[in-house]
Design a protein around this motif. Structure first.
Motif, short mmCIF file in Angstrom:
data_model
loop_
_atom_site.label_atom_id
_atom_site.label_comp_id
_atom_site.label_asym_id
_atom_site.label_seq_id
_atom_site.Cartn_x
_atom_site.Cartn_y
_atom_site.Cartn_z
N ALA A 233 3.44 9.06 0.77
CA ALA A 233 2.74 8.91 1.90
C ALA A 233 3.12 9.78 3.22
N ALA A 234 4.58 9.58 3.42
CA ALA A 234 4.90 10.26 4.45
C ALA A 234 4.93 11.82 4.39
N THR A 235 5.44 12.37 3.03
CA THR A 235 5.27 13.75 2.74
C THR A 235 3.81 14.25 2.96
N ALA A 236 2.84 13.59 2.92
CA ALA A 236 1.28 13.89 3.17
C ALA A 236 0.92 13.80 4.43
N GLY A 237 1.67 12.77 5.14
CA GLY A 237 1.38 12.79 6.59
C GLY A 237 0.40 11.41 6.82
N LEU A 238 0.37 10.57 5.87
CA LEU A 238 -0.42 9.40 5.85
C LEU A 238 0.24 8.22 5.85
N SER A 239 -0.17 6.96 6.11
CA SER A 239 0.44 5.79 5.93
C SER A 239 0.47 5.24 4.54
N ALA A 240 1.35 4.61 4.24
CA ALA A 240 1.54 3.94 2.99
C ALA A 240 0.31 3.03 2.63
N GLU A 241 -0.16 2.30 3.61
CA GLU A 241 -1.31 1.48 3.56
C GLU A 241 -2.67 2.47 3.06
N THR A 242 -2.79 3.63 3.64
CA THR A 242 -3.75 4.45 3.11
C THR A 242 -3.56 4.86 1.71
N LEU A 243 -2.63 5.39 1.24
CA LEU A 243 -2.25 5.67 -0.04
C LEU A 243 -2.60 4.33 -0.96
N ARG A 244 -2.06 3.23 -0.60
CA ARG A 244 -2.25 2.17 -1.41
C ARG A 244 -3.62 1.84 -1.57
N LYS A 245 -4.64 1.90 -0.59
CA LYS A 245 -6.18 1.70 -0.73
C LYS A 245 -6.62 2.72 -1.57
N ILE A 246 -6.28 3.88 -1.48
CA ILE A 246 -6.88 5.16 -2.56
C ILE A 246 -6.51 4.87 -3.98
N GLU A 247 -4.96 4.53 -4.11
CA GLU A 247 -4.37 4.26 -5.45
C GLU A 247 -5.23 3.03 -6.05
N THR A 248 -5.58 1.99 -5.21
CA THR A 248 -6.05 0.81 -6.06
C THR A 248 -7.64 0.89 -5.82
N GLY A 249 -8.29 1.84 -5.51
CA GLY A 249 -9.69 2.15 -5.72
C GLY A 249 -10.58 1.51 -4.41
N ARG A 250 -9.54 0.66 -3.52
CA ARG A 250 -10.43 0.20 -2.31
C ARG A 250 -10.84 1.22 -1.46
N ALA A 251 -10.45 2.54 -1.45
CA ALA A 251 -10.89 3.52 -0.49
C ALA A 251 -11.37 4.47 -1.58
N PRO A 252 -12.44 4.41 -2.10
CA PRO A 252 -13.10 5.25 -3.40
C PRO A 252 -13.59 6.54 -2.79
N THR A 253 -13.72 6.98 -1.59
CA THR A 253 -14.24 8.00 -0.95
C THR A 253 -13.23 8.69 0.29
N PRO A 254 -11.95 8.89 -0.24
CA PRO A 254 -11.16 9.40 0.98
C PRO A 254 -11.60 10.71 1.61
N ALA A 255 -11.30 11.10 2.62
CA ALA A 255 -11.53 12.36 3.37
C ALA A 255 -10.82 13.64 2.43
N PHE A 256 -11.66 14.75 2.67
CA PHE A 256 -11.04 16.08 1.87
C PHE A 256 -9.82 16.17 2.33
N PHE A 257 -9.49 16.34 3.63
CA PHE A 257 -7.96 16.55 4.06
C PHE A 257 -7.05 15.60 3.74
N THR A 258 -7.56 14.36 3.46
CA THR A 258 -6.48 13.43 3.02
C THR A 258 -6.24 13.77 1.54
N ILE A 259 -7.14 13.99 0.60
CA ILE A 259 -7.03 14.44 -0.52
C ILE A 259 -6.12 15.51 -0.68
N ALA A 260 -6.54 16.51 0.22
CA ALA A 260 -5.81 17.63 0.22
C ALA A 260 -4.16 17.51 0.33
N ALA A 261 -3.94 16.74 1.20
CA ALA A 261 -2.73 16.52 1.82
C ALA A 261 -1.86 15.53 0.66
#
Length: 92
Positions: free
Chosen positions: A34-62
């Protein structure tokens, strides 16, 4: 503005994306990636668990950049096996 509910196909695609990212992360910690991508660990956790099923393009790119993945590979792998009769979104 009211957000349109996601279809079962879209939710499953998000879960599959999260599983792909989790597998690509391997032994690296969630905090490190998450730090390498410039995100919070909680954002990555939500994406990995499917609780954020449509993350923003730039989040996925990072995340793809931090994990050494291409966007093409992620996009393709995120929908593999999902055409099992679930309602898919209309193509743009």
């Amino acid at each position: 503005m009211v957000r349109t509910p996601l279809t079962p196909w879209e939710r499953r695609r998000g879960e599959q994306l999260g599983a792909l990212l989790r597998a690509a992360r391997g032994e690296r910690s969630m905090v490190e990636v998450a730090a390498t991508a410039g995100l919070s660990a909680e954002t990555l956790r939500k994406i990995e668990t499917g609780r954020a099923p449509t993350p923003a393009f730039f989040t996925i790119a990072a995340l793809a950049n931090a994990l050494g993945l291409t966007l093409d590979a992620l996009a393709t792998a995120s929908v593999e096996g999902l055409d099992d009769g679930m309602d898919q979104p209309m193509s743009a």
